[in-house]
Design an enzyme around this catalytic site. Structure first.
Site, mmCIF file in Angstrom:
data_model
loop_
_atom_site.group_PDB
_atom_site.id
_atom_site.type_symbol
_atom_site.label_atom_id
_atom_site.label_comp_id
_atom_site.label_asym_id
_atom_site.label_seq_id
_atom_site.Cartn_x
_atom_site.Cartn_y
_atom_site.Cartn_z
ATOM 1 N N LYS C 80 37.063 42.529 40.876
ATOM 2 C CA LYS C 80 37.157 41.679 42.064
ATOM 3 C C LYS C 80 37.477 42.542 43.280
ATOM 4 O O LYS C 80 38.302 43.463 43.195
ATOM 5 C CB LYS C 80 38.251 40.625 41.839
ATOM 6 C CG LYS C 80 38.323 39.523 42.884
ATOM 7 C CD LYS C 80 39.422 38.521 42.507
ATOM 8 C CE LYS C 80 39.572 37.396 43.512
ATOM 9 N NZ LYS C 80 40.651 36.459 43.142
ATOM 10 N N SER C 155 39.189 31.676 43.798
ATOM 11 C CA SER C 155 38.558 32.651 44.660
ATOM 12 C C SER C 155 37.697 33.671 43.928
ATOM 13 O O SER C 155 36.809 34.275 44.520
ATOM 14 C CB SER C 155 39.633 33.411 45.433
ATOM 15 O OG SER C 155 40.462 34.152 44.538
ATOM 16 N N SER C 179 42.735 31.191 40.557
ATOM 17 C CA SER C 179 41.532 31.935 40.955
ATOM 18 C C SER C 179 40.846 32.688 39.829
ATOM 19 O O SER C 179 39.737 33.181 40.004
ATOM 20 C CB SER C 179 41.863 32.918 42.079
ATOM 21 O OG SER C 179 42.088 32.223 43.275
#
Lengths: 101, 501, 495
Positions: C80, C155, C179
């Protein structure tokens, strides 16, 4: 509890260093008000005798020894700076001389 | 330019309240929250890492030595040590602060509620002890250093831009805040100075900081308010960055005179921060803000609470050296001298030297006499500290020993010390090289005495009439003839014997 | 042989061990897959082809020497974009960090390198991890591989979509309020939020420091356990890092058994607001757990109803401070009118560099922390946090683990909630309590909702330091479900 005013939003934007146009300020005033209404349920909880939790895991006294570790190479650091001069970060002039405490 | 009231005049109408906030850089090897070195004077931005540069993703870890130093400071200042406390973030934007928040302590300082007794000389020659209450001692991190470029003065006003060096960012700071100090009257500026001096001495004796004031490692903010006696405290001003002992005294004096003038004129004092100017000792207001700062403190989530174990605190207490004030009191009692005499020793920076000289065998009066007399004069002439004169306590003790044994008189002893200070070697070597030996051999003295008698018949007549004080002229002549090396007491005996007086 | 990119990490490890595949082949297959499909999915913000292939070559060379290799050596992974990687663009999905090349590796990234795992690239995310749909990325949304008109969750939508689109076998996510878990649920993958402190936060660009936790994303429970094992452990650079040794999570998967285990259904995490198909698949999964010998009980956590409110005060408060450093002085964007002073330059830079949701949360947090409001908002939220912890403690006194749907709905259409922050926030209602309390949770796919054919996730929650329980229960349920389906759910993606 909420009812956030536009003047407060102007103040918040300045505190948070966000240069927002007028229409955005109005827009945020409405949205923040709605969000604050929604989260205001936390105030319903009778919690006078409840301690606050700031850290999710109850550890204390985590320290490091007073020893030196390698530093970064200045060239690598300054290569990322928007502006640099003489081995230093170059920043715009400071108009407000009221240096904080 | 501010209107000023005469100092004594101001104090005749107003009572000052002072408060001092002192920031000191701790002398740890690494920074507060990362392993970067803390050494002064490195090339800009070479003592930085992701943590002290506040790079995205980096995290702080507390330096154990900084905590220990702060606890030891707190103990030395008679504070309570918190059993549990947290760091807090103080949020404000400034380009010298890499994270745009400072990790500090807010409502949970590590040390609270202590005191420090300081001695201040009064105008009538007495010494007054003032107890300065300590509100709190807490930890925080220093900021980077700004250089203002362009414009005429290198000052912030009129600069075209600024340059930032983050080497200093993250160096551990301890902040010591006093309670309001009241009732000091005209002594207020000297109390302020004596307090900062005492703090400096304590920090040095603890070894937590070497307090290089010229490098900005101690910074003081001085608060002052005035009110007519018996009235509630007045509005205070905060004079920032008063960075020498002398400036502390001067800034407080100036604010007393300035505020008195404002109040005399029926004006009110504005609560504000003010800047101190070294050149003329004045203070001027900082630009006032349209709105009060709101630092939005909250507990620092990246750092865990500090909960000093009482056993650990006791261990640290065991490492405290004898503190300066305690040591002074002990030595004064041991030596049996007055407050005034003790202050003379301290003011001359001779406490340790005198103590060691006595330990090396000298009598306390002699030790004080030589260090505060001949040696202090020499140091002053050369513009150096007494300790840097190149004369050791052992050498002074040897000279005192020779004087006590009658081998040297005071005049010769001064010459010996002068020689030692001039690098001519140990006292005995100076005596041998300069031939500084007291002449007490009767034959040699009688020869000189007879010459002096022959040349001073007027004095002889007076002595024989019973005016014994006239002997001084003849003894003086003998001393002169022997270049000061005659034993004056023996000369006197021989003279009176000769004249049958 | 199965297509390389459809293999699990477990299979890839086996193929390399057998000498059937090299890390270079595996890595190249994934890079080719990215080149083929990522223009439609947009899971990646940056692909590090050279770096990945270099690590692959290193892993293959090490294998050829016969050295003892870390278990996941040679298996590629996606990270990420909230994790710093030295010399590789790291943006956290924000314009304000465009072009920034960090001078250091996050501890998780360093762990992946030490494990000789090729890092394929940086995955898309909501800006600074604020969001539940990846639509708040400054670089455009990621699409859900199950239906590209739908959101992939957020997210960490990029990491989850990369797994579901077979653009990576493993991925790193971060979970502040869900997330990792919510994107896993809506993409039919597995996502784990470890106990707070189990995985270092050093190099994780902070959203809310007391809530953030990095964790593994995978297509199977066992794969997640292996990745979790590789990245967990004490880090002296993170004060909040746990000192305890990492439990053997792969063993927990192997030995998973729910017989005699008490599993609590949290009353408050279900019912009104939950999509019928989500509830249906959830109940079927509960029945399977009962079939395998678990005792199912209902537990009530009454303070969970205040969790969302507390979360949306604590998170913005911490975020408003964490994001202050993005001021255009030292790195990243600077918007500089030639005559402006520093305060104005900072304000212009931040106005231009941050998106709408980030500004909204910064303002909210600034308000909640400001003088006069602190006690009513931030202070009260921290007390609610204590109450949520107490609810968990009471529930775990009775149950080994707790379960709930991971999120109330399946993947919603792109654009549906982007202008309605409150509706967006409600997505996190079931995942947030765990972040407030700091304990561990895992999301496991339990089928497709009948009404829309989209994946449904089940959340398993365990006490602090009991991450191994998650894997034990999840492994049993995953096995039971695959027995029912005849194949892993992920095989149905795109079909």
């Amino acid at each position: 509890m909420s009812a956030i005013t536009r003047a407060e939003v102007v103040h918040l934007a300045r505190l948070a260093r966000l240069d927002l146009p007028d229409d955005a300020l109005t827009h945020y005033a409405e949205q923040l008000d709605a969000i604050l209404d929604a989260v205001a349920m936390v105030s319903e909880v009778a919690a006078d005798d409840v301690p606050a939790t700031s850290h999710p895991v109850p550890l204390t006294n985590v320290f490091r020894d007073d020893t030196n570790q390698p530093c970064l190479a200045r060239a690598e650091v300054l290569a990322q700076a928007p502006a640099a001069e003489d081995g230093r970060f170059r920043v715009p002039r400071i108009l407000d001389d009221e240096e904080p405490a | 330019m501010s209107t000023l009231v005469d100092y004594d005049d101001a104090l005749s109408r107003y009572e000052p309240v002072i408060g001092l906030e002192v920031h000191v850089e701790l002398g740890t090897a690494s920074k507060m929250f990362c392993g970067c070195p803390t050494t002064f004077g490195g090339q800009p931005n070479t003592q930085v890492c992701p943590v002290c540069l506040g790079l995205p993703g980096s995290l702080p870890v507390v330096n154990r030595a900084a905590i220990e130093s702060t606890i030891r400071m707190g103990l030395a200042l008679n504070c309570d040590i918190a059993s549990w406390c947290r760091f807090a973030r103080k949020n404000y934007f400034y380009p010298d602060m890499p994270k745009d928040y400072q990790i500090s302590q807010y409502d949970e300082p590590l040390c609270t509620d202590g005191y420090l007794d300081v001695s201040v000389p009064t105008p009538d020659g007495e010494v007054q002890v003032v107890r300065v209450g300590i509100e709190r001692v807490h930890m925080e991190e220093d900021t980077g250093k700004l250089t203002h470029t362009g414009g005429a003065t290198g000052r912030i006003h009129g600069a075209d831009y600024s340059l930032v060096d983050y080497n200093r960012a993250g160096i551990p700071l301890v902040e010591i805040v006093t309670k309001p100090v009241t009732g000091t009257g005209a002594l207020a500026p000297m109390v302020a100075r004596a307090y900062v001096t005492a703090l400096r001495d304590i920090m040095r004796s603890l070894g937590v900081s070497d307090v290089r004031m010229e490098e900005g490692s101690l910074r003081c903010d001085a608060n002052l308010s005035l009110a007519p006696p018996g009235e509630p405290w007045g509005t205070r001003t905060e004079t920032k960055n008063v960075n020498s002992l002398r400036s502390v005294e001067r800034s407080v004096t100036f604010e007393i005179r300035r505020q008195a003038a404002v109040l005399d004129g029926g004006g009110t004092i504005t609560q504000e921060t003010r800047h101190f100017h070294e050149d003329d000792g004045s203070t001027t207001p900082g630009r006032s803000k349209e709105e009060a700062e709101d630092y939005r403190y909250f507990p620092e989530p990246d750092l865990l609470p500090v909960a000093p174990d009482p056993v650990w605190v006791d261990e640290l207490r065991g490492t405290l050296p004898e503190l300066p004030a305690v040591r002074r009191a002990r030595l004064q009692q041991e030596w049996g001298i007055s407050d005034f005499d003790m202050d003379s020793v301290i003011n001359a920076g001779a406490l340790g030297l005198v103590e060691t000289t006595i330990a090396a065998g000298a009598d306390q009066a002699a030790a004080r006499k030589w260090w505060l007399g001949e040696l202090a004069r020499t140091a002053k002439e050369r513009g150096v500290d007494l300790a840097d004169l190149g004369v050791t306590p052992v050498q002074v003790a040897r000279v005192a020993e020779l004087v006590a044994a009658g081998t040297l008189n005071d005049k010769l002893a001064r010459q010996v010390l002068e020689g030692v200070a001039a690098g001519e070697g140990e006292p005995d070597a100076v005596i041998a090289a300069r031939g500084l030996v007291l002449v007490s051999d009767d034959d040699a003295l009688l020869a000189a005495l007879d010459e002096a008698i022959a040349a001073n018949q007027d004095a002889v007549a007076k002595i024989q009439e019973g005016k014994v004080q006239a002997a001084g002229a003849i003894i003086g002549a003998v001393m002169k003839a022997t270049r000061g090396q005659a034993d004056a007491a023996r000369v006197r005996e021989l003279l009176l014997e000769r004249l049958g007086a | 042989m199965t297509d390389i990119v459809r293999m699990t990490a477990t299979q890839l490890v086996e193929e390399m061990a057998q000498g059937n595949l090299t890390s270079a082949e595996i890595t190249r297959a994934h890079l080719d897959r990215i080149a083929e499909v990522d223009q439609d999915i947009h899971a990646y913000l940056h692909v590090d082809r050279e770096g990945a292939l270099a690590t692959a070559a290193e892993a293959d060379a090490a294998r050829n020497t016969g050295a003892d290799l870390p278990p996941l050596a040679g298996v590629p992974v996606a990270v990420k974009d909230v994790m710093t990687m030295r010399g590789v663009p790291t943006t956290a999905g924000s314009r304000i960090l465009e072009g920034w090349l960090p001078p250091y590796d996050a501890t998780v990234v360093a762990s992946l390198r030490r494990n000789l795992m090729p890092i394929l690239g940086k995955t898309n995310m909501d800006e600074f991890a604020m969001g539940s749909s990846t639509e708040y990325s400054a670089y455009g949304p990621t699409r859900n591989p199950w239906d590209t008109s739908r959101i992939p969750g957020g997210s960490g939508g990029g990491s989850a979509a990369a797994l579901a689109a077979f653009e990576a076998p493993l991925a790193i996510g971060t979970d502040t309020g869900g997330s990792i878990r919510q994107p896993a649920a809506v993409t039919g993958t597995v996502g784990v939020k470890p106990t707070y402190g189990a995985v270092s936060r050093y190099g994780l660009i902070a959203l809310a420091s007391s809530l953030d936790q990095a964790g593994p994303c995978a297509r199977s429970v066992r794969d997640a356990a292996m990745l979790h094992q590789a990245i967990a452990g004490h880090d002296p650079r993170d004060s909040t890092s746990l000192a305890a040794p990492v439990p053997d999570l792969v063993a927990a998967v192997r030995e998973g058994d729910v017989r005699g285990m008490r599993i609590g259904l949290v009353t408050e995490l279900g019912g009104e607001g939950y999509q019928p198909g989500v509830e249906q698949r959830f109940r079927e999964a509960v029945d399977l757990l009962a079939d395998r010998g678990a005792e199912i009980v209902e537990v009530s956590c009454p303070n969970f109803r205040y969790a969302l409110g507390a979360y949306y005060l604590i998170l913005p408060s911490e975020a408003s401070s964490n994001l202050a450093k993005f001021d255009g002085m030292r790195y990243g964007l600077r918007v500089d009118d030639s005559d402006a002073g520093v305060e104005q330059v900072m304000a212009q830079t931040r106005a231009a560099g941050f998106g709408d949701e980030v500004k909204r949360r910064i303002m909210l947090g600034t308000y909640a922390l400001s003088a006069g409001y602190y006690d009513a908002y931030y202070g009260q939220a921290q007390k609610v946090r204590t109450l949520v912890q107490r609810d968990f403690a009471a529930a775990f006194a009775d149950c080994h683990v707790l379960i709930s749907p991971t999120c109330p709905t399946t993947a919603f259409p792109l654009g549906e909630k982007v202008d309605d922050p409150l509706a967006m926030y409600l997505n996190d209602i079931a995942t947030i309590p765990v972040n407030l309390a700091g304990n561990a949770a895992l999301s496991l796919p339990v089928g497709l909702a009948p009404e829309d054919g989209l994946p449904v996730g089940l959340q398993i929650m365990a006490p602090h330091h009991e991450d191994a329980r998650l894997y034990g229960v999840a492994a049993v349920l995953e096995g039971a479900l695959e027995d029912t389906w005849g194949q892993p759910l992920i095989e149905k993606v795109g079909g």
